[in-house]
Design a protein around this motif. Structure first.
Motif, PDB file in Angstrom:
ATOM      1  N   ASP A   1     -36.650   3.880  22.161  1.00 23.95           N
ATOM      2  CA  ASP A   1     -38.132   3.347  22.204  1.00 23.95           C
ATOM      3  C   ASP A   1     -38.458   2.615  21.024  1.00 23.95           C
ATOM      4  O   ASP A   1     -38.051   2.707  20.222  1.00 23.95           O
ATOM      5  CB  ASP A   1     -38.916   4.889  21.897  1.00 23.95           C
ATOM      6  N   THR A   2     -39.219   1.572  21.367  1.00 21.54           N
ATOM      7  CA  THR A   2     -39.404   0.467  20.349  1.00 21.54           C
ATOM      8  C   THR A   2     -40.827   0.929  19.508  1.00 21.54           C
ATOM      9  O   THR A   2     -40.917   0.316  18.387  1.00 21.54           O
ATOM     10  CB  THR A   2     -39.858  -0.816  21.094  1.00 21.54           C
ATOM     11  N   THR A   3     -41.744   1.965  19.860  1.00 20.17           N
ATOM     12  CA  THR A   3     -42.477   2.573  19.083  1.00 20.17           C
ATOM     13  C   THR A   3     -41.989   3.439  18.052  1.00 20.17           C
ATOM     14  O   THR A   3     -41.124   4.418  18.282  1.00 20.17           O
ATOM     15  CB  THR A   3     -43.547   3.184  19.748  1.00 20.17           C
ATOM     16  N   ALA A   4     -42.268   3.224  16.695  1.00 21.08           N
ATOM     17  CA  ALA A   4     -42.231   4.088  15.492  1.00 21.08           C
ATOM     18  C   ALA A   4     -42.738   5.589  15.882  1.00 21.08           C
ATOM     19  O   ALA A   4     -43.796   5.913  16.197  1.00 21.08           O
ATOM     20  CB  ALA A   4     -42.594   3.849  14.334  1.00 21.08           C
ATOM     21  N   PRO A   5     -41.724   6.629  15.905  1.00 23.66           N
ATOM     22  CA  PRO A   5     -42.161   8.007  16.094  1.00 23.66           C
ATOM     23  C   PRO A   5     -43.014   8.395  14.910  1.00 23.66           C
ATOM     24  O   PRO A   5     -42.944   8.018  13.839  1.00 23.66           O
ATOM     25  CB  PRO A   5     -40.859   8.979  16.097  1.00 23.66           C
ATOM     26  N   ALA A   6     -43.553   9.739  15.256  1.00 18.06           N
ATOM     27  CA  ALA A   6     -44.461  10.316  14.246  1.00 18.06           C
ATOM     28  C   ALA A   6     -44.065  10.674  13.111  1.00 18.06           C
ATOM     29  O   ALA A   6     -44.494  10.586  11.860  1.00 18.06           O
ATOM     30  CB  ALA A   6     -45.521  11.410  14.896  1.00 18.06           C
ATOM     31  N   GLY A   7     -42.745  10.892  12.996  1.00 14.33           N
ATOM     32  CA  GLY A   7     -41.944  11.294  11.686  1.00 14.33           C
ATOM     33  C   GLY A   7     -41.467  10.110  11.052  1.00 14.33           C
ATOM     34  O   GLY A   7     -40.478  10.316  10.019  1.00 14.33           O
ATOM     35  N   GLY A   8     -41.571   8.924  11.330  1.00 10.74           N
ATOM     36  CA  GLY A   8     -41.038   7.819  10.673  1.00 10.74           C
ATOM     37  C   GLY A   8     -39.971   7.175  11.610  1.00 10.74           C
ATOM     38  O   GLY A   8     -39.740   7.653  12.688  1.00 10.74           O
ATOM     39  N   PRO A   9     -39.479   5.930  11.095  1.00  6.45           N
ATOM     40  CA  PRO A   9     -38.475   5.444  11.981  1.00  6.45           C
ATOM     41  C   PRO A   9     -37.160   6.037  12.281  1.00  6.45           C
ATOM     42  O   PRO A   9     -36.613   5.722  13.278  1.00  6.45           O
ATOM     43  CB  PRO A   9     -38.425   3.897  11.222  1.00  6.45           C
ATOM     44  N   ASP A  10     -36.709   6.691  11.307  1.00  4.96           N
ATOM     45  CA  ASP A  10     -35.632   7.558  11.547  1.00  4.96           C
ATOM     46  C   ASP A  10     -35.623   8.887  12.134  1.00  4.96           C
ATOM     47  O   ASP A  10     -34.722   9.769  12.021  1.00  4.96           O
ATOM     48  CB  ASP A  10     -34.690   7.308  10.192  1.00  4.96           C
ATOM     49  N   ALA A  11     -36.763   9.224  12.410  1.00  4.48           N
ATOM     50  CA  ALA A  11     -36.681  10.673  12.898  1.00  4.48           C
ATOM     51  C   ALA A  11     -36.129  11.138  14.309  1.00  4.48           C
ATOM     52  O   ALA A  11     -36.036  12.210  14.544  1.00  4.48           O
ATOM     53  CB  ALA A  11     -38.484  11.006  13.078  1.00  4.48           C
ATOM     54  N   THR A  12     -35.526  10.017  14.761  1.00  9.64           N
ATOM     55  CA  THR A  12     -34.804  10.634  16.096  1.00  9.64           C
ATOM     56  C   THR A  12     -33.299  10.150  15.993  1.00  9.64           C
ATOM     57  O   THR A  12     -32.563  10.365  16.993  1.00  9.64           O
ATOM     58  CB  THR A  12     -35.036   9.501  17.374  1.00  9.64           C
ATOM     59  N   ARG A  13     -32.804   9.971  14.639  1.00 12.34           N
ATOM     60  CA  ARG A  13     -31.440   9.882  14.394  1.00 12.34           C
ATOM     61  C   ARG A  13     -31.033  10.563  13.348  1.00 12.34           C
ATOM     62  O   ARG A  13     -31.962  10.664  12.249  1.00 12.34           O
ATOM     63  CB  ARG A  13     -31.175   8.387  14.383  1.00 12.34           C
ATOM     64  N   SER A  14     -29.871  10.995  13.108  1.00 11.57           N
ATOM     65  CA  SER A  14     -29.240  11.655  11.942  1.00 11.57           C
ATOM     66  C   SER A  14     -27.749  11.263  11.709  1.00 11.57           C
ATOM     67  O   SER A  14     -27.383  10.850  12.639  1.00 11.57           O
ATOM     68  CB  SER A  14     -29.394  13.240  12.108  1.00 11.57           C
ATOM     69  N   THR A  15     -27.491  11.434  10.552  1.00 10.74           N
ATOM     70  CA  THR A  15     -26.131  11.136  10.120  1.00 10.74           C
ATOM     71  C   THR A  15     -25.166  12.329  10.299  1.00 10.74           C
ATOM     72  O   THR A  15     -25.647  13.408   9.807  1.00 10.74           O
ATOM     73  CB  THR A  15     -25.731  10.532   8.920  1.00 10.74           C
ATOM     74  N   VAL A  16     -24.088  12.361  11.115  1.00 11.86           N
ATOM     75  CA  VAL A  16     -23.510  13.417  11.169  1.00 11.86           C
ATOM     76  C   VAL A  16     -21.718  13.436  10.712  1.00 11.86           C
ATOM     77  O   VAL A  16     -21.502  12.045  10.685  1.00 11.86           O
ATOM     78  CB  VAL A  16     -23.203  14.311  12.679  1.00 11.86           C
ATOM     79  N   THR A  17     -21.046  14.099  10.345  1.00 10.51           N
ATOM     80  CA  THR A  17     -19.631  14.000  10.133  1.00 10.51           C
ATOM     81  C   THR A  17     -18.827  14.919  10.966  1.00 10.51           C
ATOM     82  O   THR A  17     -19.265  16.073  10.910  1.00 10.51           O
ATOM     83  CB  THR A  17     -19.272  14.155   8.640  1.00 10.51           C
TER      84      THR A  17
ATOM     85  N   VAL B   1     -12.663  14.292  14.054  1.00  9.31           N
ATOM     86  CA  VAL B   1     -12.249  14.124  15.300  1.00  9.31           C
ATOM     87  C   VAL B   1     -10.818  13.792  15.402  1.00  9.31           C
ATOM     88  O   VAL B   1     -10.209  12.957  14.834  1.00  9.31           O
ATOM     89  CB  VAL B   1     -13.068  13.057  15.911  1.00  9.31           C
ATOM     90  N   ASN B   2      -9.922  14.559  15.880  1.00  6.45           N
ATOM     91  CA  ASN B   2      -8.474  14.565  16.204  1.00  6.45           C
ATOM     92  C   ASN B   2      -7.730  14.530  14.853  1.00  6.45           C
ATOM     93  O   ASN B   2      -7.125  13.498  14.401  1.00  6.45           O
ATOM     94  CB  ASN B   2      -7.935  13.458  17.138  1.00  6.45           C
ATOM     95  N   GLY B   3      -8.359  15.100  13.750  1.00  2.67           N
ATOM     96  CA  GLY B   3      -8.058  15.282  12.419  1.00  2.67           C
ATOM     97  C   GLY B   3      -8.282  13.973  11.672  1.00  2.67           C
ATOM     98  O   GLY B   3      -7.868  13.863  10.225  1.00  2.67           O
ATOM     99  N   GLU B   4      -9.243  13.056  11.841  1.00  5.41           N
ATOM    100  CA  GLU B   4      -9.877  12.125  11.132  1.00  5.41           C
ATOM    101  C   GLU B   4     -11.220  12.336  11.017  1.00  5.41           C
ATOM    102  O   GLU B   4     -12.228  12.615  11.947  1.00  5.41           O
ATOM    103  CB  GLU B   4      -9.484  10.954  12.085  1.00  5.41           C
ATOM    104  N   PRO B   5     -11.785  12.412   9.710  1.00  4.95           N
ATOM    105  CA  PRO B   5     -13.194  12.363   9.730  1.00  4.95           C
ATOM    106  C   PRO B   5     -13.803  11.306   9.897  1.00  4.95           C
ATOM    107  O   PRO B   5     -13.427   9.810   9.751  1.00  4.95           O
ATOM    108  CB  PRO B   5     -13.337  12.383   8.125  1.00  4.95           C
ATOM    109  N   ARG B   6     -14.979  11.219  10.906  1.00  6.70           N
ATOM    110  CA  ARG B   6     -15.985  10.519  11.433  1.00  6.70           C
ATOM    111  C   ARG B   6     -17.299  10.442  11.093  1.00  6.70           C
ATOM    112  O   ARG B   6     -17.867  11.396  11.427  1.00  6.70           O
ATOM    113  CB  ARG B   6     -15.661  10.177  12.715  1.00  6.70           C
ATOM    114  N   ARG B   7     -17.910   9.692  10.192  1.00  4.42           N
ATOM    115  CA  ARG B   7     -19.199   9.710   9.939  1.00  4.42           C
ATOM    116  C   ARG B   7     -20.171   8.811  10.567  1.00  4.42           C
ATOM    117  O   ARG B   7     -19.564   7.464  10.660  1.00  4.42           O
ATOM    118  CB  ARG B   7     -19.589   9.216   8.439  1.00  4.42           C
TER     119      ARG B   7
END
Length: 188
Positions: free
Chosen positions: A7-23, A26-32
């Motif tokens: 969605d090109t419009t910014a969500p109410a919670g700010g521009p990063d409200a729909t994404r998060s960083t996870v670690t 995977v198959n023995g290798e850390p993936r961030r």
């Protein structure tokens, strides 16, 4: 590439409200990774990490083509949001082999010709590895003798147990007899 629409419009919670960083491990290798909150683990594995072994079959958790091992247990990756798996260990079919040697269940599938088109095979392989762990831990299935106490030593993987435990993985080619035989070979 996440499959969820952007969605090109910014969500109410700010521009990063729909994404998060996870670690993910995977198959023995850390993936961030930065993932869309709507992205499934299956989509992240296939489209972001290039691990295409797990397949998108039914997208409803009914066929088992997307089965992976999540923290040592079988899981339908099409039903799991990637963001909720932060910190988890994920093993895909690509991670079953070690030191250039096939996992015993992979070798048994080859020896028994337990695949035809091969589409369901990665999920079948991961599921079989999960079955071994479940039976070794004493987890009963629907066909386990009800008089047997749960968790009291390993459950013997008879052909009936194998069929029941693998029943969440569908093979449209009908390679079931060879799949059961291959799984049984590994138990010996």
């Amino acid at each position: 590439m996440d499959t969820a629409a952007t969605d090109t419009t910014a969500p109410a919670g700010g521009p990063d409200a729909t994404r998060s960083t996870v670690t993910l491990q995977v198959n023995g290798e850390p993936r961030r990774l930065e993932v869309d909150h709507r992205a499934t683990l299956l989509d992240v594995l296939r489209e972001r990490l290039g691990l295409t072994g797990a397949k998108k079959g039914c997208d409803h958790g009914q066929c088992g083509a997307c089965t992976v091992l999540l923290d040592g247990r079988r899981a339908n990756s099409c039903l799991l949001l990637a963001v909720a798996q932060d910190g988890s260990e994920v093993i895909t079919v690509e991670g079953l082999a070690a030191d250039g040697e096939l996992h015993p269940v992979q070798q048994a599938f080859l020896d028994r010709d337990a695949f035809q088109c091969g589409y369901c095979t990665p999920g079948q392989l991961c599921s079989a590895v999960g079955v071994f762990a479940e039976a070794a831990a004493g987890h009963p299935s629907h066909v386990t003798d009800p008089a047997r106490p749960s968790g009291q030593g390993p459950v013997e993987l008879t052909p009936a147990e194998i069929r029941e435990r693998m029943s969440g993985n569908l093979c449209r080619c009908g390679a079931y007899p060879n799949i059961v035989a291959a799984v049984e070979d590994v138990t010996r």
